[in-house]
Design a protein around this motif. Structure first.
Motif, PDB file in Angstrom:
ATOM      1  N   ARG A   1       0.706  -1.132   0.074  1.00 20.67           N
ATOM      2  CA  ARG A   1      -0.079   0.052   0.025  1.00 20.67           C
ATOM      3  C   ARG A   1       0.799   1.264  -0.011  1.00 20.67           C
ATOM      4  NH1 ARG A   1      -4.624   1.538   4.227  1.00 20.67           N
ATOM      5  NH2 ARG A   1      -6.116   2.327   2.503  1.00 20.67           N
ATOM      6  N   ARG A   2       1.926   0.888   0.813  1.00 16.40           N
ATOM      7  CA  ARG A   2       2.685   2.358   0.853  1.00 16.40           C
ATOM      8  C   ARG A   2       3.503   2.743  -0.524  1.00 16.40           C
ATOM      9  NH1 ARG A   2       6.863   3.417   6.011  1.00 16.40           N
ATOM     10  NH2 ARG A   2       7.636   5.431   5.306  1.00 16.40           N
ATOM     11  N   ILE A   3       3.815   1.798  -1.223  1.00 11.07           N
ATOM     12  CA  ILE A   3       4.352   1.927  -2.502  1.00 11.07           C
ATOM     13  C   ILE A   3       3.378   2.602  -3.505  1.00 11.07           C
ATOM     14  CG2 ILE A   3       4.202  -0.217  -3.749  1.00 11.07           C
ATOM     15  CD1 ILE A   3       7.069   0.330  -4.716  1.00 11.07           C
ATOM     16  N   ARG A   4       2.279   2.191  -3.562  1.00 13.09           N
ATOM     17  CA  ARG A   4       1.198   2.553  -4.338  1.00 13.09           C
ATOM     18  C   ARG A   4       1.114   4.226  -4.090  1.00 13.09           C
ATOM     19  NH1 ARG A   4      -3.318   1.602  -7.145  1.00 13.09           N
ATOM     20  NH2 ARG A   4      -5.027   2.925  -6.905  1.00 13.09           N
ATOM     21  N   PHE A   5       0.962   4.492  -2.730  1.00 11.01           N
ATOM     22  CA  PHE A   5       0.826   5.873  -2.416  1.00 11.01           C
ATOM     23  C   PHE A   5       2.052   6.885  -2.893  1.00 11.01           C
ATOM     24  CE2 PHE A   5      -2.239   4.290   0.870  1.00 11.01           C
ATOM     25  CZ  PHE A   5      -3.555   4.740   0.226  1.00 11.01           C
ATOM     26  N   THR A   6       3.183   6.058  -2.847  1.00  5.67           N
ATOM     27  CA  THR A   6       4.346   6.772  -3.361  1.00  5.67           C
ATOM     28  C   THR A   6       4.468   6.872  -4.618  1.00  5.67           C
ATOM     29  OG1 THR A   6       5.528   6.090  -1.386  1.00  5.67           O
ATOM     30  CG2 THR A   6       6.878   6.667  -3.196  1.00  5.67           C
ATOM     31  N   LEU A   7       4.024   5.894  -5.374  1.00  7.91           N
ATOM     32  CA  LEU A   7       3.939   6.222  -6.890  1.00  7.91           C
ATOM     33  C   LEU A   7       3.178   7.345  -7.545  1.00  7.91           C
ATOM     34  CD1 LEU A   7       4.050   2.211  -8.006  1.00  7.91           C
ATOM     35  CD2 LEU A   7       5.970   4.170  -8.132  1.00  7.91           C
ATOM     36  N   LEU A   8       1.877   7.264  -6.799  1.00 13.14           N
ATOM     37  CA  LEU A   8       0.842   8.284  -6.874  1.00 13.14           C
ATOM     38  C   LEU A   8       1.480   9.551  -6.578  1.00 13.14           C
ATOM     39  CD1 LEU A   8      -2.391   6.555  -5.792  1.00 13.14           C
ATOM     40  CD2 LEU A   8      -1.634   7.155  -8.197  1.00 13.14           C
ATOM     41  N   GLY A   9       2.243   9.816  -5.549  1.00 14.97           N
ATOM     42  CA  GLY A   9       2.849  11.049  -5.378  1.00 14.97           C
ATOM     43  C   GLY A   9       3.937  11.362  -6.179  1.00 14.97           C
TER      44      GLY A   9
ATOM     45  N   GLU B   1      12.291  -2.727  -3.909  1.00  8.36           N
ATOM     46  CA  GLU B   1      11.830  -1.996  -4.950  1.00  8.36           C
ATOM     47  C   GLU B   1      11.813  -0.539  -4.548  1.00  8.36           C
ATOM     48  OE1 GLU B   1       9.390  -5.125  -7.603  1.00  8.36           O
ATOM     49  OE2 GLU B   1       8.364  -4.527  -5.993  1.00  8.36           O
ATOM     50  N   TYR B   2      10.866  -0.282  -3.353  1.00 11.75           N
ATOM     51  CA  TYR B   2      10.929   1.033  -2.930  1.00 11.75           C
ATOM     52  C   TYR B   2      12.018   1.579  -2.714  1.00 11.75           C
ATOM     53  CZ  TYR B   2       8.741   4.623   0.059  1.00 11.75           C
ATOM     54  OH  TYR B   2       8.195   5.927   0.447  1.00 11.75           O
ATOM     55  N   ALA B   3      12.973   1.026  -2.160  1.00 16.94           N
ATOM     56  CA  ALA B   3      14.341   1.635  -2.004  1.00 16.94           C
ATOM     57  C   ALA B   3      14.958   1.885  -3.397  1.00 16.94           C
ATOM     58  CB  ALA B   3      15.216   0.793  -1.128  1.00 16.94           C
ATOM     59  N   GLU B   4      14.776   1.280  -4.321  1.00  7.60           N
ATOM     60  CA  GLU B   4      15.500   1.394  -5.493  1.00  7.60           C
ATOM     61  C   GLU B   4      14.724   2.484  -6.351  1.00  7.60           C
ATOM     62  OE1 GLU B   4      17.850   1.311  -8.553  1.00  7.60           O
ATOM     63  OE2 GLU B   4      18.117  -0.222  -6.978  1.00  7.60           O
ATOM     64  N   LEU B   5      13.371   2.475  -6.119  1.00  8.19           N
ATOM     65  CA  LEU B   5      12.715   3.858  -6.739  1.00  8.19           C
ATOM     66  C   LEU B   5      13.409   5.042  -6.169  1.00  8.19           C
ATOM     67  CD1 LEU B   5      10.535   5.075  -8.231  1.00  8.19           C
ATOM     68  CD2 LEU B   5       8.713   4.741  -6.580  1.00  8.19           C
ATOM     69  N   ILE B   6      13.527   5.168  -4.908  1.00 11.61           N
ATOM     70  CA  ILE B   6      13.744   6.424  -4.433  1.00 11.61           C
ATOM     71  C   ILE B   6      15.228   6.843  -4.714  1.00 11.61           C
ATOM     72  CG2 ILE B   6      14.409   7.397  -2.033  1.00 11.61           C
ATOM     73  CD1 ILE B   6      11.448   7.133  -2.528  1.00 11.61           C
TER      74      ILE B   6
ATOM     75  N   ARG C   1      -3.066   8.839  12.693  1.00 10.47           N
ATOM     76  CA  ARG C   1      -3.800   8.373  11.576  1.00 10.47           C
ATOM     77  C   ARG C   1      -2.802   7.952  10.160  1.00 10.47           C
ATOM     78  NH1 ARG C   1      -8.514   6.884  10.172  1.00 10.47           N
ATOM     79  NH2 ARG C   1      -9.312   7.358   7.884  1.00 10.47           N
ATOM     80  N   LEU C   2      -1.925   9.065  10.080  1.00  8.91           N
ATOM     81  CA  LEU C   2      -0.836   8.780   8.924  1.00  8.91           C
ATOM     82  C   LEU C   2      -0.050   7.656   9.532  1.00  8.91           C
ATOM     83  CD1 LEU C   2       0.403   9.467   6.386  1.00  8.91           C
ATOM     84  CD2 LEU C   2       1.776  11.311   7.739  1.00  8.91           C
ATOM     85  N   ALA C   3       0.156   7.540  10.577  1.00 10.66           N
ATOM     86  CA  ALA C   3       1.153   6.461  10.936  1.00 10.66           C
ATOM     87  C   ALA C   3       0.732   4.976  10.684  1.00 10.66           C
ATOM     88  CB  ALA C   3       1.597   6.477  12.517  1.00 10.66           C
ATOM     89  N   THR C   4      -0.642   5.052  10.586  1.00 15.98           N
ATOM     90  CA  THR C   4      -1.202   3.678  10.387  1.00 15.98           C
ATOM     91  C   THR C   4      -0.947   3.298   8.719  1.00 15.98           C
ATOM     92  OG1 THR C   4      -3.555   4.625   9.797  1.00 15.98           O
ATOM     93  CG2 THR C   4      -2.863   3.905  11.918  1.00 15.98           C
ATOM     94  N   TYR C   5      -0.931   4.297   7.943  1.00 14.55           N
ATOM     95  CA  TYR C   5      -0.607   3.985   6.642  1.00 14.55           C
ATOM     96  C   TYR C   5       0.841   3.787   6.385  1.00 14.55           C
ATOM     97  CZ  TYR C   5      -5.233   5.890   5.438  1.00 14.55           C
ATOM     98  OH  TYR C   5      -6.487   5.884   5.217  1.00 14.55           O
ATOM     99  N   LEU C   6       1.743   4.140   7.317  1.00 12.73           N
ATOM    100  CA  LEU C   6       3.218   3.972   7.332  1.00 12.73           C
ATOM    101  C   LEU C   6       3.224   2.590   7.757  1.00 12.73           C
ATOM    102  CD1 LEU C   6       4.480   7.414   7.944  1.00 12.73           C
ATOM    103  CD2 LEU C   6       4.120   6.387   5.674  1.00 12.73           C
ATOM    104  N   SER C   7       2.608   2.132   8.384  1.00 12.87           N
ATOM    105  CA  SER C   7       3.266   0.676   9.140  1.00 12.87           C
ATOM    106  C   SER C   7       2.817  -0.490   8.285  1.00 12.87           C
ATOM    107  CB  SER C   7       1.983   0.654  10.542  1.00 12.87           C
ATOM    108  OG  SER C   7       2.244   1.585  11.508  1.00 12.87           O
ATOM    109  N   GLU C   8       3.648  -1.513   8.581  1.00  9.95           N
ATOM    110  CA  GLU C   8       3.309  -2.689   8.168  1.00  9.95           C
ATOM    111  C   GLU C   8       2.686  -3.671   9.311  1.00  9.95           C
ATOM    112  OE1 GLU C   8       4.065  -3.896   5.041  1.00  9.95           O
ATOM    113  OE2 GLU C   8       4.147  -2.051   4.417  1.00  9.95           O
ATOM    114  N   ASP C   9       2.376  -4.878   9.170  1.00 10.19           N
ATOM    115  CA  ASP C   9       1.659  -5.638   9.755  1.00 10.19           C
ATOM    116  C   ASP C   9       2.624  -5.911  11.063  1.00 10.19           C
ATOM    117  OD1 ASP C   9      -0.558  -6.094   8.194  1.00 10.19           O
ATOM    118  OD2 ASP C   9       0.052  -7.840   7.478  1.00 10.19           O
ATOM    119  N   ASN C  10       3.854  -6.044  10.866  1.00 10.76           N
ATOM    120  CA  ASN C  10       4.608  -6.342  12.249  1.00 10.76           C
ATOM    121  C   ASN C  10       5.479  -5.437  12.512  1.00 10.76           C
ATOM    122  OD1 ASN C  10       6.216  -6.872   9.909  1.00 10.76           O
ATOM    123  ND2 ASN C  10       7.182  -8.873  10.548  1.00 10.76           N
ATOM    124  N   ILE C  11       5.432  -4.478  11.793  1.00 11.29           N
ATOM    125  CA  ILE C  11       6.430  -3.080  12.276  1.00 11.29           C
ATOM    126  C   ILE C  11       5.464  -1.896  11.942  1.00 11.29           C
ATOM    127  CG2 ILE C  11       8.351  -1.886  11.348  1.00 11.29           C
ATOM    128  CD1 ILE C  11       9.370  -4.309   9.733  1.00 11.29           C
TER     129      ILE C  11
END
Length: 192
Positions: A1-9, A48-53, A109-119
């Motif tokens: 989900r985070r990479i999707r929002f980043t790609l849209l950004g 992939e996220y790190a490579e994009l950045i 609320r934003l922190a929930t979007y930045l979280s992963e299941d176990n992190i």
């Protein structure tokens, strides 16, 4: 989900052709015609996220910080648009709270979007101010730096606080996983 929002950004700053160019250069052409779904499934990889950045940093050079911060603003706006009704209800209930509390609630609320299941990302309030702690921080995956580098996340936090309060605040990345810290810590300082 985070990479999707980043790609849209990224797309909000560079347009669809610019996004596709970055994806191609990063070796992520599989996302050119189909962004990852808006769900919690693991369709994309942290590498992939790190490579994009990294590709964006290479492309923009000394202007990368500014561009990634702008992309972070676009990332938050896409998060907002995806769950607009929930964010508007959030805004309605927080309207009469002081700006500091509105910031805390919105960043939580934003922190929930930045979280992963176990992190989990989380908010902490201390003498320095409001601190968003990102233990996951995918931009830092297998990357080492001498200075902080999570400008996209910083931009998303900046836009979130602006949305919550109507005012711009100084946001700094106090620690970064790329420099060896256990988490990236973003401090919301004084109003600009």
């Amino acid at each position: 989900r985070r990479i999707r929002f980043t790609l849209l950004g990224v797309q909000s700053v560079m347009g669809r052709k610019g996004l596709n160019a970055m994806l191609k250069m990063a070796g992520l052409a599989r996302y050119m015609n189909a962004l990852p779904a808006d769900n919690k499934k693991y369709d994309a990889h942290t590498s992939e996220y790190a490579e994009l950045i990294q590709t964006i940093e290479n492309h923009f050079g000394s202007n990368a910080r500014t561009q990634l911060t702008r992309m972070g603003h676009g990332t938050f706006r896409n998060i907002y648009e995806t769950d607009k009704a929930k964010w508007q209800v959030h805004s309605l209930f927080n309207h009469f709270l002081p700006p500091r509390q509105r910031s805390i609630n919105a960043l939580t609320r934003l922190a929930t979007y930045l979280s992963e299941d176990n992190i989990q990302s989380r908010i902490e309030v201390n003498a320095k101010g409001i601190v968003l702690i990102d233990h996951f921080s995918p931009a830092t995956w297998n990357r080492k730096r001498e200075t902080e580098m999570c400008w996209l996340t910083l931009g998303a936090i900046n836009e979130c606080v602006l949305w919550a309060t109507g005012d711009a605040y100084e946001i700094t990345e106090e620690t970064c996983k790329a420099t060896g810290s256990e988490a990236c810590r973003f401090v919301v300082g004084k109003e600009i």
